[in-house]
Design an enzyme around this catalytic site. Structure first.
Site, short mmCIF file in Angstrom:
data_model
loop_
_atom_site.label_atom_id
_atom_site.label_comp_id
_atom_site.label_asym_id
_atom_site.label_seq_id
_atom_site.Cartn_x
_atom_site.Cartn_y
_atom_site.Cartn_z
N ARG A 59 43.32 53.73 41.21
CA ARG A 59 45.09 54.44 40.28
C ARG A 59 44.06 54.15 38.68
O ARG A 59 43.86 53.29 37.99
CB ARG A 59 45.09 53.37 40.80
CG ARG A 59 46.88 53.02 39.97
CD ARG A 59 47.39 52.54 40.21
NE ARG A 59 49.29 52.47 39.29
CZ ARG A 59 49.64 52.47 38.03
NH1 ARG A 59 48.62 51.89 37.58
NH2 ARG A 59 50.41 52.70 37.40
N SER A 131 55.83 55.45 47.01
CA SER A 131 56.63 54.25 46.63
C SER A 131 57.96 54.77 47.01
O SER A 131 58.43 55.75 46.15
CB SER A 131 56.11 53.89 44.38
OG SER A 131 54.92 54.03 45.02
N LYS A 160 50.96 46.49 35.71
CA LYS A 160 52.00 47.81 35.37
C LYS A 160 52.80 48.13 34.52
O LYS A 160 53.04 47.14 34.00
CB LYS A 160 52.10 48.49 36.70
CG LYS A 160 51.45 48.79 38.07
CD LYS A 160 52.40 49.85 39.20
CE LYS A 160 51.33 49.68 40.22
NZ LYS A 160 52.36 50.63 41.70
#
Length: 231
Positions: A59, A131, A160
């Site tokens: 990511r 998600s 995040k």
């Protein structure tokens, strides 16, 4: 790898250790120059794989300073490390990269294209994670052909940007109850000081970022994250 059945991603009742799902990008090392970010990324991933993570998600976004070519090159190196240690390798969001690398899986969020469209693109030979934050989103992910959902954040997190409010254990249990046979992974704000609460929720995997990436003792961190402190 061929697409797994749900049972392959479910934590077995007799399984003592919780599978650890590690997420990492070079943006986790903002204090370093680009070359050092890449070096740290590879070193941390290698050590995490050596000490027993089950899943890894590449990511690299939200502040990453890599070029597209550098990002692809790093993803290929990460994939090779995961293959060496038999760790299941996911790409975050990037359908094209996942298909180009023939990754084990792809993980998408609620702001990405609908999971059903993504499933049509990647076919049945790639795992698909989604998600999900509500009962309706879990139900939709199952209908769309997802192999697991990552639900959270369980606790407040700063790993995040643009993060949702914490859902807490009660809502997480409701999401697990949508279909008890479907894998539900816990993510968001999970650290050594609260992981015991997460373990009590019996997720099918525990997802972490900074608790491994910023650890001075990765082996110990993984051991404590994956093994119940009450056993």
């Amino acid at each position: 790898m061929n697409r797994c059945q749900w049972s392959t991603l479910k934590k077995a009742p007799q399984q003592d250790a919780f599978p650890i799902y590690f997420i990492l990008g070079t943006q986790q090392f903002p204090q370093l120059e680009k070359a050092a970010q890449i070096e740290n990324f590879l070193a941390v991933l290698t050590e995490a794989c050596q000490h027993g993570i089950r899943y890894f998600q590449f990511r690299d976004k939200d502040g990453s300073i890599l070029t597209d070519m550098e990002r692809l090159d790093l993803a290929q190196k990460a994939q090779a490390i995961c293959q060496q240690y038999n760790v299941i390798f996911f790409i975050n969001d990037d359908v094209e990269m996942a298909m180009q690398l023939q990754a084990d899986g792809l993980h998408i969020g609620q702001t990405d294209p609908q999971a059903q469209k993504v499933r049509d693109l990647i076919g049945d030979n790639m795992l698909l994670g989604v998600s999900a934050h509500t009962v309706e989103q879990v139900q939709q992910a199952i209908e769309d052909g997802a192999d697991y959902v990552g639900c959270g954040p369980i606790f407040n997190t700063q790993s995040k940007v643009n993060v949702r409010p914490a859902i807490g254990p009660e809502l997480f249990s409701q999401l697990q109850a949508v279909n008890p046979d479907f894998p539900v992974f816990a993510i968001g704000g999970i650290h050594l000081d609260n992981v015991a609460q997460v373990q009590q929720m019996n997720p099918d995997a525990i997802c972490v970022i900074s608790e491994i990436s910023a650890s001075d003792d990765i082996e110990l961190a993984i051991q404590q994250l994956s093994h119940s402190q009450n056993s």
